[in-house]
Design a protein around this motif. Structure first.
Motif, PDB file in Angstrom:
ATOM      1  N   TRP A  82       0.821  -1.213   0.000  1.00  0.00           N
ATOM      2  CA  TRP A  82       0.000   0.000   0.000  1.00  0.00           C
ATOM      3  C   TRP A  82       0.853   1.260   0.000  1.00  0.00           C
ATOM      4  O   TRP A  82       0.417   2.304  -0.492  1.00  0.00           O
ATOM      5  CB  TRP A  82      -0.913   0.015   1.236  1.00  0.00           C
ATOM      6  N   LEU A 136      -9.056   6.809 -11.936  1.00  0.00           N
ATOM      7  CA  LEU A 136      -9.512   5.473 -11.550  1.00  0.00           C
ATOM      8  C   LEU A 136      -9.680   4.533 -12.737  1.00  0.00           C
ATOM      9  O   LEU A 136     -10.247   3.455 -12.601  1.00  0.00           O
ATOM     10  CB  LEU A 136     -10.834   5.577 -10.787  1.00  0.00           C
ATOM     11  N   TRP A 140      -7.923   1.555  -9.572  1.00  0.00           N
ATOM     12  CA  TRP A 140      -7.548   2.172  -8.309  1.00  0.00           C
ATOM     13  C   TRP A 140      -6.865   3.490  -8.587  1.00  0.00           C
ATOM     14  O   TRP A 140      -6.585   3.820  -9.748  1.00  0.00           O
ATOM     15  CB  TRP A 140      -6.656   1.235  -7.484  1.00  0.00           C
ATOM     16  N   ASP A 144      -3.519  -0.717 -10.866  1.00  0.00           N
ATOM     17  CA  ASP A 144      -4.487  -1.810 -10.811  1.00  0.00           C
ATOM     18  C   ASP A 144      -4.543  -2.494  -9.452  1.00  0.00           C
ATOM     19  O   ASP A 144      -5.149  -3.562  -9.310  1.00  0.00           O
ATOM     20  CB  ASP A 144      -4.176  -2.843 -11.907  1.00  0.00           C
ATOM     21  N   LYS A 145      -3.922  -1.878  -8.439  1.00  0.00           N
ATOM     22  CA  LYS A 145      -3.962  -2.426  -7.087  1.00  0.00           C
ATOM     23  C   LYS A 145      -4.225  -1.292  -6.103  1.00  0.00           C
ATOM     24  O   LYS A 145      -3.835  -0.154  -6.338  1.00  0.00           O
ATOM     25  CB  LYS A 145      -2.637  -3.121  -6.740  1.00  0.00           C
ATOM     26  N   PRO A 146      -4.881  -1.592  -4.983  1.00  0.00           N
ATOM     27  CA  PRO A 146      -5.140  -0.537  -4.000  1.00  0.00           C
ATOM     28  C   PRO A 146      -3.863  -0.048  -3.338  1.00  0.00           C
ATOM     29  O   PRO A 146      -2.877  -0.781  -3.211  1.00  0.00           O
ATOM     30  CB  PRO A 146      -6.061  -1.218  -2.980  1.00  0.00           C
ATOM     31  N   SER A 147      -3.895   1.192  -2.933  1.00  0.00           N
ATOM     32  CA  SER A 147      -2.781   1.814  -2.231  1.00  0.00           C
ATOM     33  C   SER A 147      -3.283   2.418  -0.922  1.00  0.00           C
ATOM     34  O   SER A 147      -4.484   2.398  -0.629  1.00  0.00           O
ATOM     35  CB  SER A 147      -2.158   2.917  -3.096  1.00  0.00           C
ATOM     36  N   ASP A 150      -6.111   4.924  -1.592  1.00  0.00           N
ATOM     37  CA  ASP A 150      -7.440   4.337  -1.779  1.00  0.00           C
ATOM     38  C   ASP A 150      -8.092   4.030  -0.444  1.00  0.00           C
ATOM     39  O   ASP A 150      -9.255   4.408  -0.188  1.00  0.00           O
ATOM     40  CB  ASP A 150      -7.347   3.041  -2.594  1.00  0.00           C
ATOM     41  N   LEU A 154     -11.483   5.909   0.835  1.00  0.00           N
ATOM     42  CA  LEU A 154     -12.747   5.207   0.564  1.00  0.00           C
ATOM     43  C   LEU A 154     -13.736   5.203   1.733  1.00  0.00           C
ATOM     44  O   LEU A 154     -14.958   5.320   1.491  1.00  0.00           O
ATOM     45  CB  LEU A 154     -12.459   3.777   0.110  1.00  0.00           C
ATOM     46  N   TRP A 179     -15.405   1.835  -8.173  1.00  0.00           N
ATOM     47  CA  TRP A 179     -14.393   1.882  -7.095  1.00  0.00           C
ATOM     48  C   TRP A 179     -15.041   1.696  -5.736  1.00  0.00           C
ATOM     49  O   TRP A 179     -14.619   0.860  -4.939  1.00  0.00           O
ATOM     50  CB  TRP A 179     -13.681   3.220  -7.200  1.00  0.00           C
ATOM     51  N   PHE A 183     -15.046  -1.774  -3.195  1.00  0.00           N
ATOM     52  CA  PHE A 183     -14.637  -1.647  -1.796  1.00  0.00           C
ATOM     53  C   PHE A 183     -15.703  -2.210  -0.862  1.00  0.00           C
ATOM     54  O   PHE A 183     -15.405  -2.989   0.047  1.00  0.00           O
ATOM     55  CB  PHE A 183     -14.369  -0.172  -1.478  1.00  0.00           C
ATOM     56  N   SER A 186     -15.799  -5.977  -0.822  1.00  0.00           N
ATOM     57  CA  SER A 186     -14.517  -6.651  -0.611  1.00  0.00           C
ATOM     58  C   SER A 186     -14.455  -7.375   0.732  1.00  0.00           C
ATOM     59  O   SER A 186     -15.135  -7.010   1.701  1.00  0.00           O
ATOM     60  CB  SER A 186     -13.374  -5.629  -0.677  1.00  0.00           C
TER      61      SER A 186
END
Length: 217
Positions: A82, A136, A140, A144-147, A150, A154, A179, A183, A186
Motif C-alpha cells: 500500500w 480510476l 484504483w 491496478d492495485k489498492p494503495s 485508496d 474510501l 471503485w 470496496f 470486498s
C-alpha cells in the motif's frame, strides 16, 4: 509476555475504519476495544489526548491520528504494498481530509453549521470525487492495485455516498461508482465491520489481526 497494542475504535467512524483496514492488511495483532462515543470509557479518555477514535496505545507510545495509525501498521508489515504509491498519494489524502471532508460534513450535518448550504457543499464534494474519474481508469487511484490513498479515502466516500445513495449513484461516474462498489463488496471491508459489544474494563480481550478472534490469532 508482551501485551498486544490496544486499538480504541468505533465501528462506523470512517477514521477508525481506515485505521482498522491498515491494521488488518498488515496482520499486526492488536486488542480491539469498541468505544461508545456518547459515553466514553475512562481508560480511553486517559489514553487519547483528543478523546477521538481511533487511538492506538503501543506500550508507552500513543498514536492519536488515523493516518498515523495506518502508517504505524504498514511500517510493521505491508504485504500488499500500500505504501508503494507516488508522493501525489499523500497530497490526495490531504485534500480528502481537508476540503472534501469539510464539504462532506456540511452536506451530512448542515444543521450544525450556520453558514452551510448543503447543495453547495454537496457540489464541492462531488467535484472532488468526479475529478478522480480518469485517475480510476485502471481500477484504483494509482494503478491496478489498492494503495494507502485508496484505503484512506474510501471510508469517507462511503460516508458521503450514503447521505443519499440513489443520488450518488446517479451523479457518480462509472469508475467512481465501481471503485466504491468493489470496496463495499470486498473481504477487506467485511473483515473490519463485525459488530462488537462496547468494551468495558475487565472484559476479555478481543484480538484483531485481519479478523476478529476472542482468544487470539
Amino acid at each position: 509476555m508482551t501485551e498486544a497494542p490496544i486499538l480504541y475504535s468505533f465501528r462506523r467512524c470512517p477514521y477508525a475504519m481506515r485505521a482498522r483496514l491498515a491494521v488488518a492488511v498488515s496482520g499486526v495483532s492488536v486488542e480491539l476495544r469498541e468505544i461508545l462515543l456518547r459515553d466514553k470509557a475512562a481508560a480511553f479518555l486517559e489514553t487519547s489526548p483528543s478523546g477521538t477514535v481511533p487511538c492506538l496505545k503501543d506500550g508507552a507510545e500513543v498514536i492519536d491520528e488515523s493516518l498515523d495509525v495506518m502508517l504505524w501498521a504498514l511500517h510493521h508489515n505491508d504485504p500488499e504494498s500500500w505504501l508503494a504509491m507516488p508522493e501525489a498519494g499523500f497530497a490526495l489524502i490531504e485534500e480528502a481530509d481537508g476540503p472534501f471532508k469539510r464539504a462532506l460534513d456540511r452536506t451530512k450535518y448542515h444543521t450544525r453549521y450556520a453558514d452551510a448550504d448543503p447543495e453547495e457543499s454537496r457540489a464541492e464534494a462531488m467535484q472532488f470525487l468526479n475529478n478522480l474519474e480518469d485517475q480510476l481508469g485502471e481500477g484504483w487511484l494509482f494503478g491496478d492495485k489498492p494503495s494507502l490513498a485508496d484505503m484512506a479515502i474510501l471510508p469517507f466516500v462511503r460516508q458521503f455516498a450514503f447521505i443519499d445513495k440513489t443520488r450518488f449513484d446517479a451523479e457518480a461516474g462509472p469508475n467512481l461508482a465501481d471503485w466504491l462498489a468493489r470496496f463495499l463488496e470486498s473481504d477487506a471491508f467485511a473483515n473490519i465491520m463485525p459488530k462488537l459489544p462496547v468494551w468495558q474494563a475487565g472484559d476479555a480481550p478481543t484480538v484483531f489481526c485481519g479478523h476478529i478472534e476472542k482468544s487470539g490469532c
